[in-house]
Write a protein that holds these residues in place. Structure first.
Motif, PDB file in Angstrom:
ATOM      1  N   ASN A 174     -76.239 -61.648 -24.699  1.00 55.31           N
ATOM      2  CA  ASN A 174     -75.164 -62.567 -24.291  1.00 55.31           C
ATOM      3  C   ASN A 174     -74.752 -63.536 -25.398  1.00 55.31           C
ATOM      4  N   LEU A 175     -75.583 -63.645 -26.413  1.00 53.59           N
ATOM      5  CA  LEU A 175     -75.295 -64.610 -27.482  1.00 53.59           C
ATOM      6  C   LEU A 175     -74.347 -64.053 -28.532  1.00 53.59           C
ATOM      7  N   ASN A 176     -74.109 -62.739 -28.475  1.00 54.22           N
ATOM      8  CA  ASN A 176     -73.167 -62.070 -29.384  1.00 54.22           C
ATOM      9  C   ASN A 176     -73.517 -62.226 -30.857  1.00 54.22           C
ATOM     10  N   HIS A 177     -74.788 -62.360 -31.148  1.00 57.52           N
ATOM     11  CA  HIS A 177     -75.221 -62.357 -32.544  1.00 57.52           C
ATOM     12  C   HIS A 177     -75.335 -60.919 -33.029  1.00 57.52           C
ATOM     13  N   SER A 346     -88.375 -54.689 -40.561  1.00 54.29           N
ATOM     14  CA  SER A 346     -87.150 -55.292 -41.079  1.00 54.29           C
ATOM     15  C   SER A 346     -86.123 -55.156 -39.960  1.00 54.29           C
ATOM     16  N   GLY A 347     -85.109 -55.981 -39.990  1.00 60.65           N
ATOM     17  CA  GLY A 347     -84.141 -55.977 -38.896  1.00 60.65           C
ATOM     18  C   GLY A 347     -84.276 -57.246 -38.064  1.00 60.65           C
ATOM     19  N   GLY A 348     -83.290 -57.478 -37.220  1.00 58.37           N
ATOM     20  CA  GLY A 348     -83.282 -58.676 -36.389  1.00 58.37           C
ATOM     21  C   GLY A 348     -81.988 -59.445 -36.559  1.00 58.37           C
ATOM     22  N   ILE A 349     -81.994 -60.727 -36.198  1.00 59.81           N
ATOM     23  CA  ILE A 349     -80.803 -61.570 -36.264  1.00 59.81           C
ATOM     24  C   ILE A 349     -80.284 -61.626 -37.699  1.00 59.81           C
ATOM     25  N   ASP A 350     -79.008 -61.303 -37.869  1.00 62.43           N
ATOM     26  CA  ASP A 350     -78.406 -61.304 -39.199  1.00 62.43           C
ATOM     27  C   ASP A 350     -78.452 -62.711 -39.800  1.00 62.43           C
ATOM     28  N   LEU A 351     -78.960 -62.815 -41.008  1.00 58.85           N
ATOM     29  CA  LEU A 351     -79.170 -64.122 -41.623  1.00 58.85           C
ATOM     30  C   LEU A 351     -77.870 -64.861 -41.933  1.00 58.85           C
ATOM     31  N   LYS A 352     -76.775 -64.131 -42.038  1.00 55.93           N
ATOM     32  CA  LYS A 352     -75.479 -64.787 -42.299  1.00 55.93           C
ATOM     33  C   LYS A 352     -75.055 -65.653 -41.111  1.00 55.93           C
ATOM     34  N   GLU A 353     -75.670 -65.435 -39.957  1.00 58.96           N
ATOM     35  CA  GLU A 353     -75.286 -66.144 -38.739  1.00 58.96           C
ATOM     36  C   GLU A 353     -76.248 -67.281 -38.381  1.00 58.96           C
ATOM     37  N   VAL A 354     -77.090 -67.651 -39.360  1.00 57.69           N
ATOM     38  CA  VAL A 354     -78.083 -68.713 -39.134  1.00 57.69           C
ATOM     39  C   VAL A 354     -78.045 -69.669 -40.319  1.00 57.69           C
ATOM     40  N   THR A 358     -81.554 -75.342 -41.307  1.00 60.89           N
ATOM     41  CA  THR A 358     -81.933 -75.842 -39.975  1.00 60.89           C
ATOM     42  C   THR A 358     -82.412 -74.749 -39.027  1.00 60.89           C
ATOM     43  N   MET A 359     -82.120 -73.488 -39.329  1.00 62.46           N
ATOM     44  CA  MET A 359     -82.403 -72.331 -38.474  1.00 62.46           C
ATOM     45  C   MET A 359     -81.507 -72.294 -37.237  1.00 62.46           C
ATOM     46  N   GLU A 360     -80.436 -73.093 -37.224  1.00 55.67           N
ATOM     47  CA  GLU A 360     -79.548 -73.141 -36.067  1.00 55.67           C
ATOM     48  C   GLU A 360     -78.516 -72.027 -36.132  1.00 55.67           C
ATOM     49  N   SER A 361     -78.206 -71.473 -34.970  1.00 52.51           N
ATOM     50  CA  SER A 361     -77.146 -70.474 -34.856  1.00 52.51           C
ATOM     51  C   SER A 361     -75.819 -71.083 -35.292  1.00 52.51           C
ATOM     52  N   ILE A 362     -75.016 -70.316 -36.019  1.00 53.83           N
ATOM     53  CA  ILE A 362     -73.705 -70.839 -36.416  1.00 53.83           C
ATOM     54  C   ILE A 362     -72.704 -70.730 -35.266  1.00 53.83           C
ATOM     55  N   ILE A 367     -79.234 -73.722 -30.437  1.00 44.71           N
ATOM     56  CA  ILE A 367     -80.085 -72.527 -30.423  1.00 44.71           C
ATOM     57  C   ILE A 367     -80.556 -72.305 -31.857  1.00 44.71           C
ATOM     58  N   PHE A 368     -81.860 -72.122 -31.994  1.00 46.37           N
ATOM     59  CA  PHE A 368     -82.477 -71.959 -33.303  1.00 46.37           C
ATOM     60  C   PHE A 368     -83.324 -70.676 -33.304  1.00 46.37           C
ATOM     61  N   PHE A 369     -83.525 -70.130 -34.493  1.00 45.65           N
ATOM     62  CA  PHE A 369     -84.332 -68.912 -34.628  1.00 45.65           C
ATOM     63  C   PHE A 369     -85.459 -69.157 -35.633  1.00 45.65           C
ATOM     64  N   ALA A 370     -86.600 -68.507 -35.410  1.00 47.36           N
ATOM     65  CA  ALA A 370     -87.723 -68.661 -36.330  1.00 47.36           C
ATOM     66  C   ALA A 370     -88.585 -67.400 -36.332  1.00 47.36           C
ATOM     67  N   GLY A 371     -89.141 -67.081 -37.496  1.00 42.15           N
ATOM     68  CA  GLY A 371     -90.074 -65.958 -37.605  1.00 42.15           C
ATOM     69  C   GLY A 371     -89.398 -64.615 -37.712  1.00 42.15           C
ATOM     70  N   GLU A 372     -90.096 -63.593 -37.253  1.00 41.31           N
ATOM     71  CA  GLU A 372     -89.662 -62.215 -37.480  1.00 41.31           C
ATOM     72  C   GLU A 372     -88.490 -61.772 -36.627  1.00 41.31           C
ATOM     73  N   VAL A 373     -88.035 -62.588 -35.688  1.00 45.51           N
ATOM     74  CA  VAL A 373     -86.808 -62.256 -34.960  1.00 45.51           C
ATOM     75  C   VAL A 373     -85.623 -62.275 -35.924  1.00 45.51           C
ATOM     76  N   LEU A 374     -85.781 -62.994 -37.033  1.00 42.82           N
ATOM     77  CA  LEU A 374     -84.768 -63.009 -38.097  1.00 42.82           C
ATOM     78  C   LEU A 374     -84.916 -61.767 -38.961  1.00 42.82           C
ATOM     79  N   ASP A 375     -83.836 -61.347 -39.579  1.00 41.03           N
ATOM     80  CA  ASP A 375     -83.879 -60.163 -40.441  1.00 41.03           C
ATOM     81  C   ASP A 375     -84.409 -60.543 -41.822  1.00 41.03           C
ATOM     82  N   LEU A 376     -85.691 -60.881 -41.844  1.00 38.50           N
ATOM     83  CA  LEU A 376     -86.368 -61.147 -43.106  1.00 38.50           C
ATOM     84  C   LEU A 376     -87.796 -60.652 -42.982  1.00 38.50           C
TER      85      LEU A 376
END
Length: 400
Positions: A174-177, A346-354, A358-362, A367-376
């Motif tokens: 639902n977040l469309n990330h 590898s994979g997860g929330i595209d880093l261009k959108e964070v 601050t780790m906040e969604s653009i 809403i913030f992201f941390a750890g391996e849910v991010l694509d790093l």
């Protein structure tokens, strides 16, 4: 002010601890019955917390994905900060010869206890068996469907970890990330049917391994197993080559130099030199350059050299074959095996959108992201935990 953290792993706990201040109500929701499970098993149960001190410019080179993003994030919280935080809570560290940092206790429980005590002191409330099924934004708040009920949050930190399949990220739909498809990182190379597997258990301290047809290579300890090759050199190469190997369906050629200090000409010179000085000695009995005996015997056999052959009777063709097998031994890769203790995707929330500071969604405020849910992801050596501490710290602090 209610802040909810999705995920009870390293990043989730660190985020919760740093979010909990000034009377905020902070909850960790963990879908499984266990907390900090990856911390528990990592490093053979010792927990490779981070890596030796190094400049951030050098640190970021250990991340196949996320280098530019983490370069910004590490300006706020990096290796020295990790040392300071844990040591101020009674955890003493030691640095091993390869740069990995462990608690002096050699037990991951030291790290778990420090995180649990800090979260308790901060007033963090922890709930297990709480699977988040969906998230929706409504009137500036976030409503989570959790195990059949709804929970409303003013601020939300997603630290749910990596997933072996895209379905693991479905609760974020639902977040469309943009979510980059997960693919394995950190795995061993399978070589079914290859006789090298008869050397299982044998290790070489400094080998160089590269993937044929690419510029991808790595050097370091290499281990031969009953399914193929492993060890730090292979695992790190698999991380940097994760996407390429995935596209090749894990069918490729690996080229191995069994001693990184030796060139092709160097190997030839040492063989010819030994031949001149000791022509009567049997080739199999004198492994050159301190190669393990079993590996030497295997390589001379692969080079078509009889076990009774003397150095003086080596033909030019046999020397050339032996040099090739020493300097560029070709190993056919046919599949992989996930390195269970260090399971990373590898994979997860595209880093261009964070926002990396601050780790906040653009797209979604609070809403913030941390750890391996991010694509790093990082290679082995404590780098993935360092990314978890850094992104967790920033996500937690940014909720203030």
């Amino acid at each position: 002010m209610k802040i909810i953290i999705v995920g009870g792993g390293a990043a989730g706990f660190f985020a919760a601890i740093h979010a909990a201040s000034k009377g905020r109500e902070v909850y960790i929701l963990e879908k499984s019955p266990k907390l900090l499970s990856k911390v528990k098993i990592s490093g053979g149960g010792r927990c490779n917390v981070t890596h030796r001190l190094m400049p951030n410019s050098q640190l970021v080179k250990n991340y196949p994905r996320g280098e530019k993003f983490l370069k910004k994030a590490f300006t706020h919280f990096s290796i020295p900060d990790t040392w300071t935080w844990f040591e101020s809570r009674g955890v003493k560290f030691k640095t091993e010869s390869d740069g990995r940092v462990f608690p002096q206790s050699d037990s991951s429980q030291s790290i778990i206890d420090a995180l649990m005590r800090a979260s308790e002191d901060a007033g963090v409330k922890i709930k297990t068996r709480q699977a988040v099924e969906s998230i929706k934004e409504e009137n500036g708040k976030y409503i989570l469907a959790v195990s059949g009920s709804e929970i409303t949050a003013d601020k939300l930190i997603v630290a749910s970890g990596g997933s072996p399949s895209s379905s693991g990220y479905s609760f974020l739909s639902n977040l469309n990330h943009k979510i980059n498809p997960p693919i394995p990182s950190l795995f061993t190379f399978n070589t079914p049917g290859n006789p090298i597997r008869e050397l299982m258990g044998l290790s070489v301290p400094q080998a160089h391994i590269r993937l044929a047809g690419t510029k991808l290579s790595y050097q370091g300890p290499l281990l031969i197993t009953h399914w193929g090759v492993s060890g730090p050199a292979v695992l790190k190469l698999s991380a940097f080559g994760a996407k390429w190997l995935f596209d090749q369906h894990y069918r490729a050629e690996a080229i191995i130099n069994w001693d990184v200090d030796m060139s092709e000409q160097g190997w030839e010179a040492i063989i010819r030199g030994f031949k001149e000085k000791h022509p009567a000695r049997k080739v199999r009995n004198y492994p050159l350059n301190e190669l393990p005996n079993r590996l030497w015997e295997f390589l001379i056999s692969e080079s078509g050299i009889d076990s009774e052959t003397d150095f003086g009777n080596l033909s030019k063709k046999q020397i050339n074959r032996l040099v090739q097998n020493l300097f560029c031994f070709i190993l056919n890769i046919e599949g992989k095996t996930t390195f269970k203790e260090e399971f990373v995707t590898s994979g997860g929330i595209d880093l261009k959108e964070v926002n990396p500071h601050t780790m906040e969604s653009i797209y979604h405020p609070n809403i913030f992201f941390a750890g391996e849910v991010l694509d790093l992801d990082g290679i082995t050596g404590g780098f993935n935990f360092q990314a978890a501490w850094t992104t967790g710290y920033l996500a937690g602090k940014s909720t203030h």
